[in-house]
Scaffold this motif. Structure first.
Motif, PDB file in Angstrom:
ATOM      1  N   ASN A  63       0.810  -1.220   0.000  1.00 29.90           N
ATOM      2  CA  ASN A  63       0.000   0.000   0.000  1.00 29.90           C
ATOM      3  C   ASN A  63       0.844   1.272   0.000  1.00 29.90           C
ATOM      4  O   ASN A  63       0.369   2.311  -0.439  1.00 29.90           O
ATOM      5  N   ALA A  64       2.095   1.213   0.437  1.00 27.47           N
ATOM      6  CA  ALA A  64       3.001   2.361   0.308  1.00 27.47           C
ATOM      7  C   ALA A  64       4.012   2.144  -0.824  1.00 27.47           C
ATOM      8  O   ALA A  64       4.389   3.085  -1.514  1.00 27.47           O
ATOM      9  N   ALA A  65       4.447   0.900  -1.016  1.00 29.56           N
ATOM     10  CA  ALA A  65       5.454   0.612  -2.043  1.00 29.56           C
ATOM     11  C   ALA A  65       4.950   0.918  -3.442  1.00 29.56           C
ATOM     12  O   ALA A  65       5.682   1.467  -4.275  1.00 29.56           O
ATOM     13  N   ILE A  66       3.697   0.578  -3.726  1.00 29.35           N
ATOM     14  CA  ILE A  66       3.154   0.787  -5.071  1.00 29.35           C
ATOM     15  C   ILE A  66       3.096   2.278  -5.417  1.00 29.35           C
ATOM     16  O   ILE A  66       3.612   2.682  -6.467  1.00 29.35           O
ATOM     17  N   PRO A  67       2.530   3.137  -4.564  1.00 32.97           N
ATOM     18  CA  PRO A  67       2.537   4.572  -4.902  1.00 32.97           C
ATOM     19  C   PRO A  67       3.947   5.149  -5.014  1.00 32.97           C
ATOM     20  O   PRO A  67       4.196   6.022  -5.851  1.00 32.97           O
ATOM     21  N   ALA A  68       4.885   4.646  -4.192  1.00 39.82           N
ATOM     22  CA  ALA A  68       6.265   5.137  -4.291  1.00 39.82           C
ATOM     23  C   ALA A  68       6.870   4.761  -5.643  1.00 39.82           C
ATOM     24  O   ALA A  68       7.539   5.572  -6.286  1.00 39.82           O
ATOM     25  N   ALA A  69       6.626   3.533  -6.083  1.00 36.50           N
ATOM     26  CA  ALA A  69       7.132   3.105  -7.392  1.00 36.50           C
ATOM     27  C   ALA A  69       6.484   3.904  -8.520  1.00 36.50           C
ATOM     28  O   ALA A  69       7.156   4.301  -9.477  1.00 36.50           O
ATOM     29  N   LEU A  70       5.194   4.172  -8.395  1.00 38.79           N
ATOM     30  CA  LEU A  70       4.505   4.962  -9.424  1.00 38.79           C
ATOM     31  C   LEU A  70       5.008   6.399  -9.460  1.00 38.79           C
ATOM     32  O   LEU A  70       4.929   7.057 -10.501  1.00 38.79           O
ATOM     33  N   ALA A  71       5.562   6.866  -8.340  1.00 40.51           N
ATOM     34  CA  ALA A  71       6.132   8.212  -8.298  1.00 40.51           C
ATOM     35  C   ALA A  71       7.537   8.240  -8.902  1.00 40.51           C
ATOM     36  O   ALA A  71       8.151   9.297  -9.003  1.00 40.51           O
ATOM     37  N   GLY A  72       8.049   7.067  -9.295  1.00 38.44           N
ATOM     38  CA  GLY A  72       9.348   7.000  -9.955  1.00 38.44           C
ATOM     39  C   GLY A  72      10.483   6.543  -9.072  1.00 38.44           C
ATOM     40  O   GLY A  72      11.634   6.512  -9.507  1.00 38.44           O
ATOM     41  N   ALA A  73      10.205   6.181  -7.824  1.00 35.40           N
ATOM     42  CA  ALA A  73      11.263   5.757  -6.906  1.00 35.40           C
ATOM     43  C   ALA A  73      11.714   4.334  -7.203  1.00 35.40           C
ATOM     44  O   ALA A  73      10.982   3.533  -7.791  1.00 35.40           O
ATOM     45  N   ASP A  74      12.935   4.029  -6.789  1.00 39.00           N
ATOM     46  CA  ASP A  74      13.489   2.681  -6.832  1.00 39.00           C
ATOM     47  C   ASP A  74      13.077   2.036  -5.511  1.00 39.00           C
ATOM     48  O   ASP A  74      13.582   2.396  -4.452  1.00 39.00           O
ATOM     49  N   VAL A  75      12.123   1.095  -5.548  1.00 35.96           N
ATOM     50  CA  VAL A  75      11.495   0.567  -4.339  1.00 35.96           C
ATOM     51  C   VAL A  75      11.835  -0.900  -4.103  1.00 35.96           C
ATOM     52  O   VAL A  75      11.783  -1.707  -5.028  1.00 35.96           O
ATOM     53  N   VAL A  76      12.173  -1.205  -2.852  1.00 43.46           N
ATOM     54  CA  VAL A  76      12.275  -2.587  -2.401  1.00 43.46           C
ATOM     55  C   VAL A  76      11.181  -2.763  -1.355  1.00 43.46           C
ATOM     56  O   VAL A  76      11.179  -2.099  -0.326  1.00 43.46           O
ATOM     57  N   ALA A  77      10.225  -3.642  -1.653  1.00 43.51           N
ATOM     58  CA  ALA A  77       9.155  -3.972  -0.712  1.00 43.51           C
ATOM     59  C   ALA A  77       9.595  -5.225   0.036  1.00 43.51           C
ATOM     60  O   ALA A  77       9.767  -6.282  -0.569  1.00 43.51           O
ATOM     61  N   ALA A  78       9.809  -5.097   1.336  1.00 38.15           N
ATOM     62  CA  ALA A  78      10.274  -6.216   2.143  1.00 38.15           C
ATOM     63  C   ALA A  78       9.228  -6.568   3.197  1.00 38.15           C
ATOM     64  O   ALA A  78       8.634  -5.680   3.800  1.00 38.15           O
ATOM     65  N   ASP A  79       9.025  -7.864   3.400  1.00 42.67           N
ATOM     66  CA  ASP A  79       8.076  -8.294   4.416  1.00 42.67           C
ATOM     67  C   ASP A  79       8.461  -9.681   4.904  1.00 42.67           C
ATOM     68  O   ASP A  79       9.046 -10.472   4.162  1.00 42.67           O
TER      69      ASP A  79
END
Length: 150
Positions: A63-79
């Motif tokens: 829920n936070a990783a997806i909007p960050a990626a759509l904003a152009g960030a390089d995202v690692v979603a870890a869980d």
């Protein structure tokens, strides 16, 4: 040495229990119904944009990783629960969000984050031990080079 081994065994059991709990529950519905816009708000508030590195610790379904990626960030979603990461794969793909997913323990991240990267999950829970502090590679102050919306 025996005490350290017992703690390690107890630690593994605690984390296995928490992983099973998160995988068994219906976190995707909770995220969709209770906090659907929180991720976008966090991304906007942190000023996340192209070129930013964003580690989303305790990412859940993204829920936070997806909007960050759509904003152009390089995202690692870890869980800790790979089932949640997998559940978030479809909405990310449908929205065109490109991000990496990694099963990871928030108390011992297997990747580097900048010393100024804050790691505070959108859902408010990053560790089964609520009395523990975030890992040393996470801090409470935001750095412009690597904003985090975890």
């Amino acid at each position: 040495m025996a005490e350290a081994t017992e703690r390690t065994g107890a630690d593994r059991a605690l984390k296995a229990g928490h992983r099973a709990m998160w995988a068994r529950g219906d976190y995707p519905s909770v995220a969709a119904e209770i906090i659907p816009g929180l991720g976008r708000e966090l991304v906007d508030a942190a000023g996340v944009g192209p070129g930013d590195r964003v580690p989303d610790v305790a990412a859940g379904t993204g829920n936070a990783a997806i909007p960050a990626a759509l904003a152009g960030a390089d995202v690692v979603a870890a869980d800790l629960a790979p089932e949640l990461l997998e559940t978030g794969r479809r909405p990310a793909e449908q929205r065109g969000a490109r991000l990496r997913r990694q099963e990871a323990d928030a108390e011992a991240l297997p990747f580097a984050t900048a010393p100024s990267t804050p790691c505070s999950p959108a859902s408010g829970s990053w560790s089964p031990r609520t009395t523990r502090r975030p890992p040393a590679n996470c801090s409470a102050s935001a750095g412009r080079e690597t904003p985090s919306v975890c």
